[in-house]
Motif scaffolding. Structure first.
Motif, PDB file in Angstrom:
ATOM      1  N   LEU A  83       0.880  -1.170   0.000  1.00 36.90           N
ATOM      2  CA  LEU A  83       0.000   0.000   0.000  1.00 36.90           C
ATOM      3  C   LEU A  83       0.921   1.224   0.000  1.00 36.90           C
ATOM      4  CD1 LEU A  83      -2.669   1.612   0.637  1.00 36.90           C
ATOM      5  CD2 LEU A  83      -2.216   1.124   3.048  1.00 36.90           C
ATOM      6  N   VAL A  84       0.723   2.123  -0.970  1.00 38.74           N
ATOM      7  CA  VAL A  84       1.597   3.296  -1.082  1.00 38.74           C
ATOM      8  C   VAL A  84       0.782   4.570  -0.847  1.00 38.74           C
ATOM      9  CG1 VAL A  84       3.200   4.556  -2.582  1.00 38.74           C
ATOM     10  CG2 VAL A  84       3.001   2.071  -2.795  1.00 38.74           C
ATOM     11  N   VAL A  85       1.286   5.437   0.015  1.00 38.20           N
ATOM     12  CA  VAL A  85       0.625   6.724   0.263  1.00 38.20           C
ATOM     13  C   VAL A  85       1.620   7.825  -0.081  1.00 38.20           C
ATOM     14  CG1 VAL A  85      -0.467   8.213   1.988  1.00 38.20           C
ATOM     15  CG2 VAL A  85      -0.753   5.723   2.151  1.00 38.20           C
ATOM     16  N   SER A  86       1.264   8.677  -1.043  1.00 41.94           N
ATOM     17  CA  SER A  86       2.176   9.743  -1.445  1.00 41.94           C
ATOM     18  C   SER A  86       1.634  11.128  -1.090  1.00 41.94           C
ATOM     19  CB  SER A  86       2.471   9.663  -2.944  1.00 41.94           C
ATOM     20  OG  SER A  86       3.446  10.623  -3.298  1.00 41.94           O
ATOM     21  N   ASP A  87       2.449  11.889  -0.367  1.00 35.81           N
ATOM     22  CA  ASP A  87       2.161  13.276  -0.017  1.00 35.81           C
ATOM     23  C   ASP A  87       2.529  14.107  -1.247  1.00 35.81           C
ATOM     24  OD1 ASP A  87       2.189  15.856   0.956  1.00 35.81           O
ATOM     25  OD2 ASP A  87       3.513  15.452   2.647  1.00 35.81           O
ATOM     26  N   ARG A  88       1.535  14.519  -2.010  1.00 34.72           N
ATOM     27  CA  ARG A  88       1.648  15.152  -3.337  1.00 34.72           C
ATOM     28  C   ARG A  88       2.043  14.132  -4.396  1.00 34.72           C
ATOM     29  NH1 ARG A  88       0.724  20.271  -3.087  1.00 34.72           N
ATOM     30  NH2 ARG A  88       1.344  21.578  -1.354  1.00 34.72           N
ATOM     31  N   TYR A  89       1.562  14.396  -5.620  1.00 36.00           N
ATOM     32  CA  TYR A  89       1.801  13.512  -6.771  1.00 36.00           C
ATOM     33  C   TYR A  89       1.443  14.325  -8.028  1.00 36.00           C
ATOM     34  CZ  TYR A  89       2.020   8.780  -8.879  1.00 36.00           C
ATOM     35  OH  TYR A  89       2.364   7.667  -9.609  1.00 36.00           O
ATOM     36  N   SER A  90       1.084  13.679  -9.118  1.00 35.60           N
ATOM     37  CA  SER A  90       0.868  14.401 -10.393  1.00 35.60           C
ATOM     38  C   SER A  90      -0.150  15.550 -10.303  1.00 35.60           C
ATOM     39  CB  SER A  90       0.386  13.436 -11.470  1.00 35.60           C
ATOM     40  OG  SER A  90       1.219  12.325 -11.494  1.00 35.60           O
TER      41      SER A  90
END
Ligand code: TYD
Length: 206
Positions: A83-90
């Motif tokens: 499970l991946v959680v990204s703080d900001r992305y595209s």
């Protein structure tokens, strides 16, 4: 195997939310990551922001950081079933650089999308924290010099772009009321991530 992104204007409380998610989702062993990233490419982006380079250079540096993020963190983690959680992305590019490139490039959003096309990995779910720009600004500042992104008129346009992106893609975006307490927001987002990754796991098993 599930990619969640967190978006919102500067001062929306994203960073403290991501910190709480690390604690609340501990048992899911998520990969918590961010853009701009923690590699030298991310450092180059931060330097470009501080030096106020021209908007096209800046946009392409953010895109380079995204490419590096996908290659070194996102793709390997998703392939490993994490499970991946990204703080900001595209969506940060689509919202912020769309404003920065206005008047420089004909159709900034279409251009930005085209630059990502064919290699980016779209998020499964995106939480967009929404709050009045004045409240976001009052949470920043604390006497330091603000970056060029941290200005009321600019952030209002960025938030408007975010809301249009959400309107265009309602099945991916979940809007979060940024005026709720940090705890309420964190509990809500963590619960929604659990529900989503649980149902996506069962879809994979079928
Ligand atoms: P960051 O250091 O993550 O700040 P924050 O804690 O507010 O998220 O990002 C620095 C700034 O870069 C922030 O104002 C948002 C902006 N940004 C873009 O303009 N485009 C992008 O693609 C990304 C990832 C960030």
């Amino acid at each position: 195997m599930v990619l969640i992104t967190i978006e919102g204007i500067d001062g929306s409380g994203k960073s403290s939310l991501v910190l709480s998610l690390t604690r609340l989702l501990k048992d899911e062993c998520p990969v918590i990551t961010r853009e701009p990233g923690s590699t030298w490419v991310g450092d180059a982006v931060r330097r470009a922001i501080a030096d106020k380079v021209d908007p096209i250079t800046e946009a392409l540096l953010f895109v380079a950081d995204h490419a590096s993020h996908i290659a070194t963190v996102i793709r390997p983690a998703l392939s490993a079933g994490r499970l991946v959680v990204s703080d900001r992305y595209s969506d940060s590019r689509y919202a912020y650089q769309q404003v920065m490139l206005e008047g420089i490039i004909d159709e900034p959003l279409a251009w930005l999308r085209a630059v990502h096309d064919g290699w980016t990995i779209p998020p499964d779910l995106t939480f967009l924290i929404v709050l009045p720009v004045e409240v976001a600004l009052s949470r920043m500042g604390d006497g330091r010099t603000l970056e060029h992104f941290e200005e009321a008129g600019f952030l209002a346009r960025v938030q408007k772009n975010y809301l249009s992106l959400a309107e265009e893609d309602p099945s991916r975006f979940i809007l979060v009321d940024g005026l709720k307490t940090a705890e309420e927001i964190a509990e809500f987002v963590a619960g929604s991530i659990r529900d989503f990754s649980g149902s996506s796991l069962s879809r994979h098993r079928q």
